[in-house]
Design an enzyme around this catalytic site. Structure first.
Site, mmCIF file in Angstrom:
data_model
loop_
_atom_site.group_PDB
_atom_site.id
_atom_site.type_symbol
_atom_site.label_atom_id
_atom_site.label_comp_id
_atom_site.label_asym_id
_atom_site.label_seq_id
_atom_site.Cartn_x
_atom_site.Cartn_y
_atom_site.Cartn_z
ATOM 1 N N HIS A 198 7.480 -19.142 -29.258
ATOM 2 C CA HIS A 198 7.982 -19.627 -30.772
ATOM 3 C C HIS A 198 9.288 -19.624 -30.724
ATOM 4 O O HIS A 198 9.879 -18.768 -29.977
ATOM 5 C CB HIS A 198 7.447 -18.554 -31.739
ATOM 6 C CG HIS A 198 6.256 -18.657 -32.216
ATOM 7 N ND1 HIS A 198 5.300 -17.667 -32.748
ATOM 8 C CD2 HIS A 198 5.493 -19.893 -32.792
ATOM 9 C CE1 HIS A 198 4.092 -18.140 -32.969
ATOM 10 N NE2 HIS A 198 4.145 -19.442 -33.086
ATOM 11 N N CYS A 294 8.760 -12.044 -36.713
ATOM 12 C CA CYS A 294 7.415 -12.408 -37.064
ATOM 13 C C CYS A 294 6.507 -11.628 -38.055
ATOM 14 O O CYS A 294 5.656 -12.159 -38.578
ATOM 15 C CB CYS A 294 6.732 -12.083 -35.558
ATOM 16 S SG CYS A 294 7.452 -12.903 -34.288
HETATM 17 N N1 ARG Z 1 -0.144 -12.404 -31.531
HETATM 18 C C1 ARG Z 1 0.378 -13.443 -32.336
HETATM 19 C C2 ARG Z 1 0.227 -14.945 -31.896
HETATM 20 O O1 ARG Z 1 0.219 -15.094 -30.594
HETATM 21 C C3 ARG Z 1 1.998 -13.123 -32.508
HETATM 22 C C4 ARG Z 1 2.728 -14.317 -33.107
HETATM 23 C C5 ARG Z 1 4.150 -13.612 -33.423
HETATM 24 N N2 ARG Z 1 4.583 -14.489 -34.389
HETATM 25 C C6 ARG Z 1 5.965 -15.010 -34.290
HETATM 26 N N3 ARG Z 1 6.400 -15.793 -34.982
HETATM 27 N N4 ARG Z 1 6.523 -14.971 -32.700
HETATM 28 O O2 ARG Z 1 -0.028 -15.756 -32.694
#
Ligand code: ARG
Length: 300
Positions: A198, A294
């Protein structure tokens, strides 16, 4: 009002941050209590080796401390009710992107999540926004394309400008709709390293002039774009960017950076820029690939 998408530095001719209209600061953050938080399936490299291994009581304590850190930094916290069976709902950055339009209208653009296990989270956020005076916008005709909200779409501090990340969880094609939803131009950055899946794992604007990045997460054209716009670029090395998710920090009230504790060199660079640093421990959430940024959605 220009709603252009920029992908290459040469396209930025005629674009300047100074001419970008001002944008109000977030009014607070939305958090989701970790009642049902768990690592159930490996969706990103951080999660491998952690399936079923979350210490739930510790996660709860860490989340409460994070909530207090937002409070202490003068950033009001709103809550959304967690839903049973939605173990990743605690990561409030992903289900939507909130913001405003130039006329001040509050808008929430709903995400199209990459993983089927996370798609049900979005409906809860849709309801929350409807109850809180936002115009809710849905993506149209995206087919298999996905968009993971503020995980991959980050507001430039104080400016009506969005930084978009694509390559793993969001597709480049959706950002025309992101730009339209908020009447804001988008600068697109390509993510090339699966560990930084991300944009918020490798890109953290600290103020209108300074950004914290992990350079190896981006292709060359994207690095050029970042260097063109931000006069100050500080970098997080691999150890802090990975084990401490140092780029997944949040600056609130334009003066306090909240970040994972132990990211010492990043914290020192933030202090040198005149920011206050509030350290929290999000280790139970890093097992799932998420830290401070996040775990919240900026509200307006
Ligand atoms: N386990 C989640 C996923 O893989 C974590 C998300 C983390 N969020 C972020 N904005 N990086 O979707």
């Amino acid at each position: 009002m220009s709603v252009r998408i920029y992908r290459q530095v040469h396209e930025l001719q005629g674009f300047s941050l100074k001419n970008c209209p001002a944008m109000e600061a977030p009014s607070g953050v939305l958090l989701c209590p970790p009642d049902f938080y768990q690592v159930l399936a490996v969706k990103n490299p951080f999660m491998s080796g952690h399936v079923g291994a979350v210490d739930r009581a510790k996660a709860r304590r860490q989340w409460e401390a994070l909530r207090e850190a937002f409070d202490a930094a003068g950033c009001p916290v709103s809550l959304i009710e967690p839903a049973p069976g939605l173990e990743d709902m605690v990561f409030c950055a992903n289900q939507s992107l909130a913001g405003t339009r130039p006329d001040g209208e509050k808008v929430a653009l709903l995400s199209a999540m990459r993983h089927p296990s996370r798609r049900r989270e979005v409906a809860s956020f849709e309801r929350w926004y409807e109850e809180h005076g936002y115009r809710v916008v849905k993506l149209k005709g995206v087919g298999h394309e996905t968009f993971e909200g503020s995980g991959d779409a980050v507001w430039h501090p104080g400016k009506r400008l969005i930084w978009g990340g694509y390559g793993f969880r969001s597709d480049a094609g959706v950002f025309a709709q992101v730009a339209r939803a908020f009447h804001a131009p988008v600068i697109l950055l390509k993510l090339v390293n699966a560990r930084f899946y991300h944009l918020d794992t490798c890109f953290c604007p600290l103020n209108s002039e300074a950004v914290l990045i992990h350079p190896a997460a981006f292709d060359a054209a994207s690095l050029e774009l970042i260097l063109k716009i931000f006069p100050i670029v500080i970098t997080a090395g691999e150890p802090e960017a990975v084990s401490k998710m140092a780029c997944n920090a949040v600056v609130v009230g334009a003066r306090t950076a909240i970040l994972q504790k132990g990211a010492t060199s990043v914290a020192n660079r933030m202090l040198a820029l005149g920011l206050g640093v509030s350290e929290v421990d999000t280790s139970e959430f890093i097992k799932s690939g998420g830290s401070v940024y996040c775990l919240k959605q900026f509200l307006f």
